[in-house]
Design an enzyme around this catalytic site. Structure first.
Site: not given
Length: 415
Positions: A147, A261, A232
């Site tokens: 994702f 995040k 990532d």
């Protein structure tokens, strides 16, 4: 007119309001709203206190209302909020230098989100190959279950049908291979391949970790084939696994890395980090952002690093993560009908269960504990990195209570 009580229940607010919500219905939201937080606790509109083992999906790295973050944001808010990247950004210069000094990187591009950081990373990899005279090298190899965001490019990179359906032709340039199939990885490389993009630990995919040997093999493969390695670390970064970034456990470094995040501690921000060589094609005018590097975000990002880079902080995360894993292992032994497997590293752990994540998360919420569902029948446990041993053990007690409640019910799921 009778005044509405301040703490009127969320259910009455949502269920009995005659006006339909004006929010686009793309989320199946739980029937609870949180109005404030204190450390690892969230307080709902009805006054109920919940233990936060989700951290806003690994975002609230330092919990809620952390005094150092509140102070930094408040101080900056009284100065200037936005100037645009047409001018110098002292806070951004400081944060970029600190990130570069703490990592493999030489250059940093600030963004608003993880998806935007990944867009920058993908563009950078293609631009690198073009700058080297290989414009035909534009394809990126990714892995099943990944994702990488919700833009048209990043859903194509992730390759999951449920995110691609209905949005027209898939953006070209991405080749997915099976998770952990390194022979397939070697075969997938063609004269058009520019880079390999990988999450060291898949978050949405179910807390699936790539073995250290696999990450080392990818690094060697990229070196041998003239490819760039992109990590990532949007969910795994900024201390979540007990190291500043998860790839450090494998002793390998990427050429490009996407971060978001936890770096903002709850304030929307991200970053794309790269070596000088990987960033060689990113010259003036080829990429940009309106809000990336915003003074408010930079103030909070610097405040987050103040805490995360303090001596002993990452050791605390690793130690606390080990304690949580040990206690969860005890629950797995006691409730084999509920918990099948424990995955992850540090305070990024996943429970693969014999009930659906929806059922498990619901049972946890009934015990006033917040957790996050993921793929592969996994529930993510992502508490703020500041959690104490006492708070962690209270969380385990609530997970135990949820297992007890689920054990008394007929099973409705399998896999």
């Amino acid at each position: 007119m009778k005044a509405t009580p301040v703490n009127a229940s969320v259910k009455s607010q949502l269920s009995h309001d005659p006006a339909p919500s004006a929010i686009l219905p793309t989320y199946a939201r739980a029937d609870v709203a949180f109005e404030r937080g204190e450390g690892v606790w969230m307080i709902a509109s009805d006054g109920e206190r919940y233990l936060d083992f989700g951290a806003g999906i690994a975002v609230n790295s330092l919990g809620h209302a952390h005094p150092h973050l509140v102070s930094a944001l408040t101080e900056q808010a009284q100065k200037i909020w936005h100037t645009s990247n047409l001018f110098q950004m002292p806070g951004g210069e400081k944060l970029a230098r600190r990130l570069a000094d703490a990592t493999f990187a030489d250059k940093v591009f600030f963004t608003n989100s993880g998806a935007e950081a990944l867009e920058c990373a993908i563009k950078m990899a293609r631009k690198y190959q073009s700058a080297n005279g290989h414009a035909e090298r534009y394809r990126v190899i990714t892995f099943e279950g990944a994702f990488h965001g919700r833009t048209l490019a990043t859903i194509a990179a992730g390759g999951q049908a449920k995110y691609l359906e209905g949005f027209g032709p898939k953006v070209d340039g991405f080749d997915q291979i099976a998770f952990g199939d390194h022979e397939a990885l070697d075969r997938a490389i063609t004269p058009e391949t520019a880079a390999i993009l990988v999450e060291p630990i898949q978050g949405e995919g179910g807390i699936r970790s790539f073995p250290q040997a696999c990450l080392k093999g990818m690094r060697q493969l990229c070196d041998d084939k003239g490819l760039l390695l992109i990590f990532d670390e949007v969910q795994t970064g900024v201390g979540r696994t007990g190291r500043l970034f998860a790839h450090e456990w494998a002793g390998v470094t990427p050429d490009i890395m996407a971060v978001a995040k936890g770096i903002g501690g709850g304030f929307p921000m991200g970053a794309c980090l790269a070596t000088d060589e990987a960033a060689k094609g990113m010259t003036a005018g080829v990429h940009g952002t309106t809000f990336g590097g915003n003074p408010l975000a930079m103030a909070v990002g610097n405040a987050v690093l103040d805490v995360v880079l303090e001596e002993g902080f990452l050791e605390h995360v690793a130690k606390t993560g080990l304690l949580l894993r040990q206690r969860l292992a005890e629950l797995k032994d006691r409730f084999p009908d509920i918990i099948e497997e424990i995955r992850g590293e540090g305070l990024m752990l996943g429970l693969r269960t014999r009930v659906t994540p929806g059922e498990f998360v619901g049972a946890l919420r009934a015990e006033k504990l917040v957790a996050i569902p993921a793929g592969d029948n996994v529930t993510r446990l992502l508490p703020p990195l500041i959690i104490s041993d006492e708070e962690l053990l209270e969380g385990v007690r609530r997970i135990e209570a949820a297992c007890v409640a689920l054990s008394s019910k007929p099973k409705t799921a399998g896999h």
